[in-house]
Design a protein around this motif. Structure first.
Motif, short mmCIF file in Angstrom:
data_model
loop_
_atom_site.label_atom_id
_atom_site.label_comp_id
_atom_site.label_asym_id
_atom_site.label_seq_id
_atom_site.Cartn_x
_atom_site.Cartn_y
_atom_site.Cartn_z
N LEU A 627 -49.81 75.10 -93.85
CA LEU A 627 -49.18 75.36 -92.69
C LEU A 627 -48.07 74.17 -92.55
N THR A 628 -46.75 74.65 -92.49
CA THR A 628 -45.80 73.70 -92.16
C THR A 628 -45.20 73.84 -90.69
N LEU A 629 -45.25 72.49 -89.96
CA LEU A 629 -44.68 72.46 -88.62
C LEU A 629 -43.40 71.66 -88.79
N ILE A 630 -42.32 72.08 -88.00
CA ILE A 630 -41.14 71.25 -87.86
C ILE A 630 -40.88 71.06 -86.59
N VAL A 631 -40.35 69.70 -86.27
CA VAL A 631 -39.88 69.16 -85.19
C VAL A 631 -38.57 68.61 -85.21
N GLN A 632 -37.76 69.02 -84.43
CA GLN A 632 -36.29 68.44 -84.17
C GLN A 632 -36.09 67.93 -82.80
N ASP A 633 -36.03 66.49 -82.79
CA ASP A 633 -35.80 65.85 -81.54
C ASP A 633 -34.84 64.55 -81.55
N ALA A 634 -34.68 64.07 -80.47
CA ALA A 634 -33.84 62.92 -80.38
C ALA A 634 -34.54 61.84 -79.34
N LEU A 635 -34.28 60.52 -79.98
CA LEU A 635 -35.00 59.45 -78.82
C LEU A 635 -33.78 58.40 -78.36
N GLN A 636 -33.70 57.43 -77.62
CA GLN A 636 -32.84 56.48 -77.53
C GLN A 636 -33.32 55.05 -78.15
N PRO A 637 -33.01 54.72 -79.14
CA PRO A 637 -33.69 53.46 -79.93
C PRO A 637 -33.74 52.35 -79.19
N PHE A 638 -32.58 52.01 -78.48
CA PHE A 638 -32.33 50.81 -77.76
C PHE A 638 -31.91 50.80 -76.39
N ASP A 639 -32.27 49.69 -75.54
CA ASP A 639 -31.79 49.90 -74.19
C ASP A 639 -31.20 48.12 -73.73
N LYS A 640 -30.84 48.17 -72.76
CA LYS A 640 -30.60 46.73 -72.05
C LYS A 640 -31.21 46.59 -70.89
N GLN A 641 -31.74 45.41 -70.56
CA GLN A 641 -32.37 45.03 -69.52
C GLN A 641 -32.28 43.67 -69.24
N ASP A 642 -31.71 43.38 -67.91
CA ASP A 642 -31.35 41.87 -67.51
C ASP A 642 -30.68 41.04 -68.79
N ASN A 643 -29.58 41.69 -69.07
CA ASN A 643 -28.72 41.12 -70.12
C ASN A 643 -29.30 41.00 -71.53
N PHE A 644 -30.54 41.77 -71.67
CA PHE A 644 -31.48 41.50 -73.10
C PHE A 644 -31.23 42.74 -73.64
N TYR A 645 -31.06 42.92 -74.99
CA TYR A 645 -31.01 44.37 -75.59
C TYR A 645 -32.37 44.27 -76.64
N LYS A 646 -33.09 45.62 -76.39
CA LYS A 646 -34.31 45.83 -76.92
C LYS A 646 -34.69 46.99 -77.36
N THR A 647 -35.65 47.24 -77.94
CA THR A 647 -36.25 48.73 -78.33
C THR A 647 -36.43 49.44 -77.16
N ARG A 648 -36.46 50.66 -77.19
CA ARG A 648 -36.67 51.45 -75.94
C ARG A 648 -37.83 52.52 -76.09
#
Length: 822
Positions: A627-648
Motif C-alpha cells: 500500500l502506497t499513501l501520498i500526502v501533499q501539504d504545506a507548512l510555515q517553517p519560520f515565524d517572528k515573535q517579539d523581534n526574534f525569528y524562530k521555527t514555527r
C-alpha cells in the motif's frame, strides 16, 4: 479478481491528515568554538596596526581616485584564519553598517573570508579590536569579541585573487583574456547595479555578456577581460562579491553507430495509440528534435518546437536531441520492436534547442539560457503538465558539489522562486572520459557529477546497465566493462563530495555498457551494449544507438511523464518522490560496498548510484499487500515573535494505518518506506554555506513514532532531534532502526526504509514533518521568513505475499471506492 488486477491499484492520496502544532527548535545557548592560543595584548595590537595601515592607504586612494567611479564607496578586506582553526565568519558581517561578507574559501587548512566595508566603516573593526584589548565579558576574565578576534590570524586588503572561488591553479595568467563569471553584491536595485557595472566595465575595456541571473543576494553576469582589467574593476566598481571561470558545455555527442532496421517502423506505427490532447509532455532541452521522423511525429507538433535564439532553426542539427526524444517516448526501442503489443502513448514531446547549430559562440550563462528556454515552452502551452529533460552538462567538474550559477538557476526554476510555478527538472549526472574505462569503477568514484547535476531540486540521473552480451565474431577477445546490474562504465558519482552536499545521482537507469580488450586496452561500443533510439535523419536511416547518462535521463523523464499522465494532480515534488521511492539497489551495486560498517556502506552506495533503479510499476501502482499513501501539504517553517525569528510549524500526520490486520500478523516481517520531498529556494554565494549563509531557504525532516513511545514522548524527541541537528550533533531518535538513518538527511529529498514485525508497525501510524534552520530565517532581512513550504510525503507498507488485504482496509477507512486501474 485476478492476481493481475490486484497488483494495479491506484495509490491512495490522503487529505487533511496533518495536525499543525506550534513548534520551536530552541538552541541551548552554548557556543563552543575552537580557538588558537593567543597573547591578548600582542595579538590585538598586531591586528589593530593592520587595520590602521589599511585605513591610511585607503584615505590616500580616495584622494587620488581615478575616473571618480565607485559604486559602493568602500574597500574589500581579506580575513585569514590560523591553519586548522575555523574563522568566525558570521561575526564579520554587519549589514546595518553596510559591511557584507562576500565569499569564503579554504586553502590548505586555512579559511579566507572577503568582506566589503563601506567608506568610513573600517572603524567598526577597530572598535571591536579595542574592546578585545580593553574590556572583558561580564563576570569573566575573557575579552570581549574573543571568538572573532582570536580566530583571525591576519587582515589584508583583498586583491583580485581573493575573490576567485575556483581552484587556485585555474586562476588566469597575467595577460590571459578569459570569460569571467562575475557575482555582483546586492539585495535591492539589482537592475541599477547591473546597468552601472555594464557602463563602467566597458569604459575600462571589459566586454559584458547579455544574460544575467538574479538571486536574493546575488546577480550573476559574464565579463570578458584580463586580470589587470578585472583588478581595476574591483577598485572602481566595488560591487563584486566573487569571481569564477565561465563554463562551456561538454562535447557530449557520440559517433552514432549504424543500425538499419527501417522496415519495422511501419509495423510499430500500426500499433500506436495517440495520447489525449491534454496529456503531459517531456520537454527536451537539447540540440532540437526532428519531428519528421515517423516515430516522433505522433508525439511532437511543430508548435511545440522552439529554440533559445531566434536565428537558430528548431530542427535537430546533430542527432542527440532526436535520440533523447525516441527514448523519452518509447524507452529502449529494441523492446518495442521485438513486441507485438499495442503501444499506448501516455505523453507528448516538446523541444527547445539550447545549443547552437554551428560555430563557436561566446560562453553563455547557461542558467539564464535554461530559464529562457523553459519559458518558451511554457508560454506556448501554459496549462500543460511537463517534465523538463536536460542531458546537457559542462565538461567541468570543479564544483565538488558546491552550487554554481547554473545549478542554482535550476533550483530557482524548480522552486518557483520568481513566479510561484514549481517545476519537475530531470538532468544528467554527466560522463567520465571513455578512455578511463580501464580503471572502472575506481575512476568513476573520482570523477564527480558535472554542473548543473549538483542542483538540490532537480532529479539527477546516473546510468547503470543490464546489457552484457557481445558478439565475439565482431569483437573477439572483448568483454563487458561492467557486469550486468552495476554502474555504467562512464557514469559520474559524488563519492568525493563533502558530506554537506546532496546525494547525487538520486537514481540510475539503463545507459548501456562498454566492451574492453584488456590486452590492447582498447574500448569499443558494440551495438548490443547500447540502447536503440530514433535517428535524426530518417531518410538516411531510422535508428541509431545511444547510451550513458543522457540516455538514462531520457528514460527517467519517460517514467516521470507516465506518472503525470495517471496522476495529473500530483505536484512535481511528488513525482520526484515517487521515482526515488520506487528505486532499489541491485545485488552487484550492494556487493561494491559490503563491509561490516552498515552505515558507511549505505552512504557509499548513495554517492555511487543514488537510491538505485526505479520501478515504473511500483511508482504507478499499489497492490493488495503493498500500500502506497501520498500526502501533499504545506507548512510555515519560520515565524517572528517579539523581534526574534524562530521555527514555527510541525505537522503530525495521523496515517489511516491498517492496524488490526498488522496486529493479526504478529511477528511476521513487514517493510515500511518513507520519502519526504520538497523544494528549497537557493541563495548562492561562497560564504561558508553555514549559519546565516546557508544555501537552502529551509529544510524539512521526517520521523516516525516508535511502538514504545506515546505521543508526548514522540513530540519531545522531535524537538530534541531538530535541536541536535542545528547544533551538528547526532540525535537520540530511532535512526538505528532504519537502513540509512541520519545519512538520509542530505539535500531536499529524504528516503529511508524500515523492517520489523507487523505488530511493531501497527503502532507507527504517526509521522512528523518538521523544519530545521535555513536562510529564510537567518537572513530575515530579505523578507521571506513567513513563506510557506510545500512538501510531499510518500509512505509504503508491504506485507508478505498473503491473503491479507491491507489496501482495502485503508481505502474503506478513507471511504474511497476501490477502482481497479489497468
Amino acid at each position: 479478481m485476478s492476481d493481475k488486477d490486484s497488483t494495479k491499484l491506484p495509490h491512495l492520496i490522503l487529505k487533511n491528515t496533518a495536525i499543525t502544532e506550534q513548534y520551536t527548535s530552541r538552541t541551548t545557548g552554548s557556543d563552543i568554538f575552537k580557538l588558537p592560543n593567543r597573547k591578548r595584548k600582542e595579538h590585538g595590537t598586531f591586528l589593530k596596526n593592520r587595520l590602521e595601515l589599511i585605513i591610511e592607504e585607503q584615505q590616500l586612494k580616495i584622494e587620488k581616485k581615478a575616473f571618480g567611479i565607485d559604486a559602493g564607496n568602500g574597500i574589500y578586506l581579506q580575513f585569514e584564519s590560523e591553519s586548522n582553526f575555523p574563522l568566525k565568519i558570521d561575526s564579520l558581517e554587519y549589514l546595518r553598517n553596510g559591511i557584507e561578507l562576500c565569499a569564503t574559501k579554504e586553502i590548505e587548512g586555512k579559511t579566507y573570508a572577503v568582506v566589503f566595508v563601506p567608506e568610513g566603516k573600517l572603524a567598526y573593526f577597530v572598535k571591536r579590536v579595542d574592546k578585545y584589548l580593553n574590556e572583558n565579558r561580564k563576570n569573566t576574565d575573557h575579552p570581549k569579541n574573543q571568538n572573532l578576534i582570536d580566530s583571525i590570524s591576519d587582515i589584508h586588503r583583498a586583491a583580485l585573487k581573493a575573490l576567485w572561488m575556483d581552484k587556485e591553479e585555474d586562476f588566469p595568467s597575467e595577460d590571459q583574456d578569459i570569460w569571467w563569471e562575475v557575482w555582483l553584491r546586492g539585495k535591492s536595485d539589482k537592475q541599477k547595479k547591473l546597468d552601472y557595472f555594464k557602463e563602467y566595465a566597458e569604459k575600462i575595456g571589459i566586454r559584458v555578456g547579455n544574460e544575467h541571473i538574479a538571486f536574493p543576494e546575488r546577480l550573476i553576469i559574464l565579463a570578458y577581460g584580463n586580470r589587470e582589467q578585472m583588478s581595476k574593476s574591483i577598485d572602481l566598481l566595488n560591487c563584486i562579491a566573487e569571481l569564477r571561470k565561465a563554463k562551456e558545455t561538454a562535447d557530449f555527442f557520440m559517433n552514432i553507430s549504424s543500425y538499419d532496421q527501417a522496415k519495422w517502423v511501419e509495423e510499430v506505427l500500426s500499433r500506436i495509440k495517440l495520447p489525449p490532447n491534454n496529456a503531459p509532455a517531456v520537454c527536451i532541452l537539447d540540440t532540437g528534435i526532428n519531428n519528421g521522423h515517423p516515430l516522433i511525429k505522433p508525439a511532437l507538433n511543430l508548435v511545440d518546437m522552439h529554440s533559445y535564439h531566434s536565428n537558430w532553426n528548431v530542427a535537430d542539427h546533430h542527432g542527440h536531441g532526436t535520440e533523447m526524444a525516441g527514448l523519452a517516448i518509447y524507452g529502449d526501442l529494441l523492446s518495442v520492436l521485438l513486441s507485438n503489443e499495442p503501444i499506448q502513448l501516455t505523453h507528448l514531446l516538446e523541444s527547445v534547442k539550447i545549443l547552437p547549430p554551428s560555430g563557436q559562440n561566446d560562453p553563455k550563462l547557461y542558467g539564464c539560457v535554461t530559464a529562457e528556454s523553459v519559458a518558451r515552452a511554457e508560454i506556448a502551452a501554459p496549462e500543460r503538465n511537463r517534465t523538463l529533460c536536460m542531458a546537457v552538462a559542462t565538461e567541468d567538474f570543479r564544483d565538488r558539489g558546491k552550487p554554481s550559477s547554473w545549478s542554482a538557476a535550476v533550483d530557482s526554476l524548480c522552486s518557483g522562486a520568481d513566479d510561484n510555478n514549481q517545476r519537475l527538472f530531470i538532468i544528467s549526472a554527466g560522463n567520465t572520459n571513455e578512455n578511463m574505462c580501464i580503471h572502472y569503477p575506481n575512476y568513476n568514484m573520482l570523477d564527480e557529477i558535472h554542473d548543473p547535476g549538483q542542483s538540490w531540486n532537480a532529479l539527477t540521473v546516473g546510468a547503470y546497465t543490464e546489457k552484457s552480451n557481445i558478439d565475439q565474431s565482431l569483437y573477439p577477445n572483448f568483454i563487458p566493462v561492467a557486469q550486468a546490474g552495476d554502474l555504467n562504465p562512464i557514469s559520474c558519482t559524488s563519492m568525493t563530495w563533502e558530506k554537506q552536499w546532496p546525494i547525487k545521482p538520486e537514481i540510475v537507469l539503463e545507459g548501456g555498457n562498454k566492451a574492453i580488450n584488456h590486452t590492447t586496452k582498447i574500448v569499443e561500443n558494440p551495438d548490443s551494449l547500447r540502447l536503440l533510439s530514433t535517428y535524426y535523419l530518417p531518410l538516411v536511416k531510422q535508428f541509431s544507438t545511444t547510451g550513458e547518462t543522457s540516455a538514462a535521463t531520457a528514460l527517467a523523464s519517460r517514467i516521470a511523464a507516465t506518472i503525470q499522465a495517471y496522476y495529473p494532480k500530483l505536484w512535481p515534488e511528488t513525482i520526484r518522490a515517487l521515482l526515488i521511492h520506487s528505486a532499489k539497489w541491485t545485488e552487484p551495486m550492494k556487493a561494491r560496498f559490503n563491509s561490516s560498517t552498515r552505515r558507511n556502506d549505505a552512504e557509499n552506495l548513495l554517492r555511487y548510484c543514488g537510491y538505485g533503479v526505479p520501478d515504473l510499476k511500483e511508482a504507478l501502482w499499489s497492490a493488495r499487500n503493498s500500500l502506497t499513501l501520498i500526502v501533499q501539504d504545506a507548512l510555515q517553517p519560520f515565524d517572528k515573535q517579539d523581534n526574534f525569528y524562530k521555527t514555527r510549524d510541525m505537522h503530525l500526520h495521523r496515517i489511516p494505518w491498517p492496524k488490526e490486520i498488522l496486529q493479526s500478523l504478529g511477528s511476521t516481517k513487514v517493510d515500511m518506506r518513507v520519502t519526504l520531498s520538497y523544494y528549497i529556494e537557493p541563495n548562492p554565494g561562497s560564504r561558508g554555506w553555514k549559519g546565516r549563509y546557508r544555501y537552502a531557504s529551509h529544510q524539512l525532516r521526517f520521523d516516525v513514532k516508535t511502538a514504545s513511545e506515546n505521543e508526548t514522548q514522540f513530540r519531545k524527541r522531535i524537538n530534541k532531534a531538530s535541536r541536535d541537528e542545528e547544533e551538528g550533533k547526532t540525535s537520540d531518535s530511532d535512526i538505528k532502526d532504519w537502513q540509512l538513518g541520519s545519512v538520509r538527511n542530505r539535500g531536499s529529498i529524504h528516503s529511508d526504509w524500515w523492517s520489523g514485525t507487523a505488530a511493531d508497525l501497527a503502532s507507527r501510524g504517526l509521522i512528523a514533518v518538521y523544519p530545521i534552520i535555513g536562510w529564510w530565517r537567518e537572513r530575515h532581512q530579505l523578507g521571506k521568513w513567513n513563506k510557506k513550504a510545500r512538501y510531499a510525503l510518500v509512505i509504503t507498507i508491504k506485507t508478505p505475499e498473503t491473503s491479507m488485504d491491507i489496501y482495502t482496509e485503508v481505502a474503506n477507512k478513507l471511504e474511497i471506492p476501490i477502482q481497479i486501474s489497468i
